[in-house]
Scaffold this motif. Structure first.
Motif, PDB file in Angstrom:
ATOM      1  N   ARG A  31       0.835  -1.083  -0.034  1.00  0.00           N
ATOM      2  CA  ARG A  31       0.025  -0.042  -0.068  1.00  0.00           C
ATOM      3  C   ARG A  31       0.775   1.298  -0.072  1.00  0.00           C
ATOM      4  O   ARG A  31       0.167   2.135  -0.383  1.00  0.00           O
ATOM      5  N   HIS A  32       2.127   1.165   0.368  1.00  0.00           N
ATOM      6  CA  HIS A  32       2.959   2.205   0.553  1.00  0.00           C
ATOM      7  C   HIS A  32       3.938   2.292  -0.684  1.00  0.00           C
ATOM      8  O   HIS A  32       4.841   3.202  -0.840  1.00  0.00           O
ATOM      9  N   GLN A  66      -3.902   3.839   7.203  1.00  0.00           N
ATOM     10  CA  GLN A  66      -3.861   4.385   5.567  1.00  0.00           C
ATOM     11  C   GLN A  66      -5.101   4.237   5.229  1.00  0.00           C
ATOM     12  O   GLN A  66      -5.570   5.253   4.456  1.00  0.00           O
ATOM     13  N   ASP A 118      -1.644   9.348   6.441  1.00  0.00           N
ATOM     14  CA  ASP A 118      -0.834   8.427   5.667  1.00  0.00           C
ATOM     15  C   ASP A 118       0.304   8.365   6.139  1.00  0.00           C
ATOM     16  O   ASP A 118       1.399   7.554   6.054  1.00  0.00           O
ATOM     17  N   VAL A 132      -1.952  -0.143   8.550  1.00  0.00           N
ATOM     18  CA  VAL A 132      -2.657  -0.339   7.343  1.00  0.00           C
ATOM     19  C   VAL A 132      -4.027   0.099   7.759  1.00  0.00           C
ATOM     20  O   VAL A 132      -4.576   0.798   6.748  1.00  0.00           O
TER      21      VAL A 132
END
Length: 329
Positions: free
Chosen positions: A23-24, A280, A292, A277
């Motif tokens: 996700r990053h 985010q 974030d 997670v």
């Protein structure tokens, strides 16, 4: 050596870091961690089966003990995390989802039986952070169901997924109450907090992610209620962080020997990764880019903790092997 019932916590921790890395934007790191998590699950399942064969027993552990069945929810959570990581592989999504559902159903029935046959005071005296794994596993199952609903379009399953998510919150409240009751009853000092106490935070973090996914699949008042609830669960997870940091630092200061490797330390890594997670997801939900950044900070904290615990585990295994070789020579 017989594996611990919560041995699958290493898969949970590695899998959630793989998701966080993806996700990053750290694709390479995510793939490496994903391979390790997948291989880890296969090896651990084989180890459990081999242990049962060697001991000539159908079950490696005493499934009449609630402490055993509650810690075994790490298997459900591990399957759920890997299922999320492999969301673009339909076959594995279905296989892991089915395994998670079956194991969750069996462990839920066994745990309910085990707890109903004991007095509340007896349950209080044994309660500890790992008991919250029942809530973690339940939220993990909801995440699997949400992904299946999104993939198939069968929204009728929301009528099952939402009550299970609510039940997971109820399980969290019950287990947290037992843990706090034990703390007050025994007047446990600050050194009494084990690393698995961090699941108090991790349980709310994974509930946040599960609720957020359900909110995306619903509309109207139901969606609004789910989204509001996830803000609350994320807030509760956040509130847990400062006291947990204080307790662990206090414990390390007074008992430096606790830094020796033990499997329970994986119960610290997973909540950190799960909070990353969940944060985010909240950054997108609330349109707050600052979250974030919080997510990224917690991801690297979790990865640093993962490296430390993994290296400590490898070192311990190497020393144990060396002692065996010396003893046999």
């Amino acid at each position: 050596m017989r594996p611990s019932p919560n041995v699958f916590a290493v898969v949970m921790a590695t899998g959630i870091l793989s998701i966080g890395a993806s996700r990053h934007g750290y694709a390479g790191l995510s793939s490496a961690l994903g391979v390790l998590a997948s291989a880890g699950l296969a090896v651990l399942v084989a180890l459990v089966v081999l242990t049962a064969v060697i001991e000539r027993r159908a079950a490696v552990w005493d499934l009449r003990d609630p402490d055993i069945t509650l810690r075994l929810f790490t298997f459900v959570a591990a399957c759920a995390v890997l299922d999320s990581r492999l969301e673009h592989h339909p076959v594995w999504v279905r296989v892991l989802g089915l395994v998670a559902l079956i194991s969750w159903s069996v462990l839920s029935a066994l745990t309910l039986r085990n707890m109903l046959t004991r007095q509340w005071a007896a349950l209080r005296d044994k309660a500890h952070g790992a008991w919250l794994l029942a809530s973690v596993g339940t939220s993990g199952l909801v995440i699997v169901m949400a992904q299946m609903i999104r993939a198939t379009g069968h929204t009728a399953w929301l009528a099952v997924a939402i009550p299970i998510w609510v039940a997971g919150l109820g399980v969290y409240l019950l287990m947290a109450t037992l843990i706090m009751w034990r703390t007050v009853h025994e007047r446990m000092d600050r050194d009494g907090f084990e690393p698995d106490t961090w699941i108090l935070m991790g349980g709310m973090a994974i509930a946040t992610l599960a609720g957020d996914l359900l909110g995306q699949l619903t509309s109207g008042a139901v969606s609004a209620a789910l989204r509001a609830a996830t803000v609350v669960t994320w807030g509760v997870a956040t509130v847990w962080i400062p006291p947990l940091i204080y307790f662990v630092l206090h414990r390390i200061h007074n008992r430096p020997g606790m830094l020796q490797f033990r499997g329970v330390w994986w119960a610290l890594v997973f909540p950190l990764g799960m909070y990353s997670v969940a944060s985010q997801a909240m950054a997108i939900e609330l349109d707050l880019p600052a979250l974030d950044t919080v997510s990224l900070v917690f991801f690297w904290d979790a990865f640093a903790a993962w490296l430390i615990v993994a290296l400590a585990g490898v070192r311990r295994a190497a020393l144990a092997s060396a002692r065996v070789l010396v003893g046999s020579s």
